[in-house]
Design an enzyme around this catalytic site. Structure first.
Site, PDB file in Angstrom:
ATOM      1  N   HIS A  84      -2.724  11.632 -14.418  1.00 45.32           N
ATOM      2  CA  HIS A  84      -2.465  12.601 -13.342  1.00 45.32           C
ATOM      3  C   HIS A  84      -3.746  12.948 -12.599  1.00 45.32           C
ATOM      4  CE1 HIS A  84       1.551  14.149 -15.073  1.00 45.32           C
ATOM      5  NE2 HIS A  84       1.722  13.246 -14.139  1.00 45.32           N
ATOM      6  N   CYS A 108       5.928  -4.084   0.637  1.00 43.82           N
ATOM      7  CA  CYS A 108       5.420  -2.725   0.455  1.00 43.82           C
ATOM      8  C   CYS A 108       4.579  -2.573  -0.814  1.00 43.82           C
ATOM      9  CB  CYS A 108       6.554  -1.711   0.482  1.00 43.82           C
ATOM     10  SG  CYS A 108       7.691  -1.874  -0.891  1.00 43.82           S
TER      11      CYS A 108
HETATM   12  C1  PEP Z   1       6.147  -2.717  -6.048  1.00 38.99           C
HETATM   13  O1  PEP Z   1       6.546  -2.988  -7.188  1.00 38.99           O
HETATM   14  O2  PEP Z   1       5.398  -3.474  -5.389  1.00 38.99           O
HETATM   15  C2  PEP Z   1       6.526  -1.451  -5.393  1.00 38.99           C
HETATM   16  C3  PEP Z   1       6.221  -1.212  -4.137  1.00 38.99           C
HETATM   17  O3  PEP Z   1       7.173  -0.528  -6.160  1.00 38.99           O
HETATM   18  P1  PEP Z   1       6.430   0.391  -7.253  1.00 38.99           P
HETATM   19  O4  PEP Z   1       4.946   0.181  -7.124  1.00 38.99           O
HETATM   20  O5  PEP Z   1       6.847   1.779  -6.991  1.00 38.99           O
HETATM   21  O6  PEP Z   1       6.998  -0.149  -8.524  1.00 38.99           O
END
Ligand code: PEP
Ligand code: MG
Length: 569
Positions: free
Chosen positions: A182, A483
């Site tokens: 955190h 993403c």
């Molecule tokens: C990923 O896995 O690339 C993603 C964007 O999701 P998270 O990082 O939240 O698992």
């Protein structure tokens, strides 16, 4: 003396150089017991609770809602009657300081014994509480007393300690700690460079000694020589100038030099992050990680709780794209009430359809003023999308939604999902590649090392999954976003554009940098490099192909800048 390096883990990016400000754990002498010690112990815990509450309020005022919630949870811990009772039980016999230390340690051990990584993290929070109370009792230096420009050195810090640091603190170096703690989350949100797990040798650093901290690589340089100091000074100045140039490029569209537009979005889950993203002229939000607001939850969040968490984030978006992902609980994001589960993401939510419907109704309501898109994590097969679409339709009817329904997107995050990308795409309105998980599931790498994970996405095995996903989206005629952290890694971003990705969603602080990457590229050259990268022998070779695309443009931009004062000077 020559310079020495301590190696740990990078927890929050950036470089800091300055005098070390060492915060030691409070030493104490047993002063014996007595009724006054009980009073002192209770007063110290009350002080700590009040400080945590005040720090949470300050964070909230600055828009850091998620971080404020972490501190609120810590405040409740300081007021926990069972902890107070355990302190009182000991104080009259051993004195206030020893009683606080022993009671907190006992509580922490009980939590650790539950063999759950989430609860083990709470154990660290209880120990931090004890340290804060000890500092109150002994008058020892607190992190908040550290002067600006210094590099704070300590064994471990709690999230509240980081939140209370003075503005302008250089950085944080910790002997213990984890990049996913955190405290690290708060440091990243506040943009304070941080390295953790540097080892006990760190604690021998003299107060005031000049040190250089690299939050990207997790290296702390002790007694840096003049060359290192000059290098760091020059690098900081360069970074500052570069940030200025990148910000200037906001005035130009995010399109390649041969005219292919790339939509730039940001990953943001708190109002503070959305503000940074909008300042950087992101077109909207490409990923809201809704589970982050509920990592401490004692039960499935209800509709009102979802709405309360989402509204402050989405209300800032005003007609822009808001891509809200349904809860991605499981693995490293498992709240206490789900402890021990072995499913994750959408599959877990579909086992709890009531909870999913509650969230969908809240998303629809909170997102009414935005260009709303609903994103599903870790999709495994097309049938899951059909089921969610039916639930979403019910949620839209319940909310009296008018107009076209929000787009429904599927995250492709496993090799299995990539293999079924066409089937999935046929049921989806857009696809989003989660490279963090895709790298982990393809290569077996630990995603807790964010920088390594981002670059590992250039491994040809991972690129093959990404390419197959893009081809599927193209075939079906729907947009495709990336993403994961890889989208913010310039050479990988260049290859992603080469594969034909339409949208990149990156950390808000990276939007400016990635816009410049897009503006430097020729889409045609990027497509050729992406094709070659698929048959490269290693991630390093593929990365070199991506780097070359950026280097070539660098040369050309130099000429443009001389001729016309362009933004890439
Ligand atoms: C990923 O896995 O690339 C993603 C964007 O999701 P998270 O990082 O939240 O698992
Ligand atoms: Mg993921």
């Amino acid at each position: 003396m020559s310079e020495r390096r301590l190696r740990g883990l990078g927890a929050s990016a950036g470089i800091a150089a300055g005098p070390a400000a060492v915060v030691r754990e409070a030493g104490y002498e047993s002063v014996g017991g007595g009724p006054d010690e009980e009073r002192r112990a209770l007063a110290a815990l009350a002080d700590v609770a009040a400080d945590l509450g005040a720090a949470a309020d300050r964070l909230r005022e600055r828009g850091f809602e998620e971080e404020a919630k972490i501190l609120e949870a810590n405040r409740l811990m300081a007021e926990d009657p069972s902890l107070t009772a355990a302190v009182l039980e000991r104080a009259s016999a051993v004195g206030a300081v020893a009683a606080v230390r022993a009671a907190c340690e006992h509580h922490a051990e009980l939590l650790e014994a539950l063999t759950d990584s989430v609860l083990a993290a709470r154990a660290a929070d209880v120990r931090q509480l004890g340290l804060r109370a000890e500092r109150v009792l002994t008058g020892a230096r607190a992190p908040a007393d550290v002067a600006t420009g210094c590099v704070l050195v300590a064994r471990e810090l709690g999230p509240a300690d980081v939140a209370e640091l003075p503005l302008g603190i250089g950085g944080i170096a910790l002997a213990a700690g984890a990049a996913t703690s955190h405290a690290a989350i708060v440091a990243r949100s506040l943009g304070v460079p941080m390295a953790v797990a540097l080892g006990d040798e760190l604690l021998a650093v003299a107060d005031g000694a000049f040190v250089v901290l690299d939050g990207d690589t997790g290296v702390l340089t002790l007694e840096p020589d003049l060359n290192t100091i000059a290098r760091v000074g020059a690098a900081s100045e360069r970074a500052l100038r570069q940030r200025g140039r990148q910000a200037a490029a906001r005035a130009l569209p995010a399109a390649t030099i041969d005219g292919r537009p790339v939509r730039l979005l940001a990953n943001a889950s708190s109002p503070a992050e959305v503000r940074v993203a909008l300042d950087a002229a992101a077109e909207g939000i490409g990923l809201v990680r809704t589970e982050l607001a509920f990592l401490e939850a004692a039960a499935w969040p209800n509709e009102a709780e979802h709405e309360a968490a989402l509204t402050p984030v989405l209300s800032l978006l005003d007609g822009r794209i808001a891509t809200v992902r349904t809860l991605d609980f499981g693995a490293d994001k498992t709240p206490p009430f789900l402890s021990g589960i072995d499913t994750r993401g959408l599959a877990l939510m579909l086992e709890h359809e009531g909870a999913l419907s509650d969230q969908l109704r809240a998303i629809v309501r909170a997102g009414a003023g935005t260009q709303l898109r609903v994103l599903l994590p870790l999709v495994e097969e097309a049938a899951q999308l059909r089921r969610v679409r039916a639930l979403l339709q019910d949620a839209l009817e319940a909310a009296g939604w008018r107009g076209a329904p929000p787009a429904l997107g599927a995250m492709i995050e496993t090799p299995q999902a990539a293999a079924r990308a066409t089937e999935i795409a046929l049921e989806a309105d857009f696809l989003s590649v989660g490279t963090n998980d895709l790298v982990q599931y393809t290569l077996g790498l630990d995603r807790e090392l964010p920088l390594a994970t981002a670059r590992a996405a250039a491994d040809p095995a991972v690129l093959a999954h990404i390419s197959a996903t893009v081809v599927a989206a193209r075939r079906v005629g729907i947009p495709i976003e990336v993403c994961g952290e890889a989208a913010a890694e310039p050479p990988v971003a260049a290859l992603l554009i080469g594969f034909g990705v339409d949208e990149l969603s990156v950390a808000p602080a990276r939007v400016d940098e990635i816009r410049v990457v897009v503006q430097r590229l020729s889409a045609e050259a990027a497509a050729q490099a992406a094709g070659l990268a698929l048959s490269a022998g290693s991630a390093a070779e593929a990365l070199a192909l991506g780097e070359a695309l950026l280097d070539e443009r660098d040369d050309e931009r130099g000429q443009v800048a001389h001729g016309g004062g362009g933004v890439f000077a």
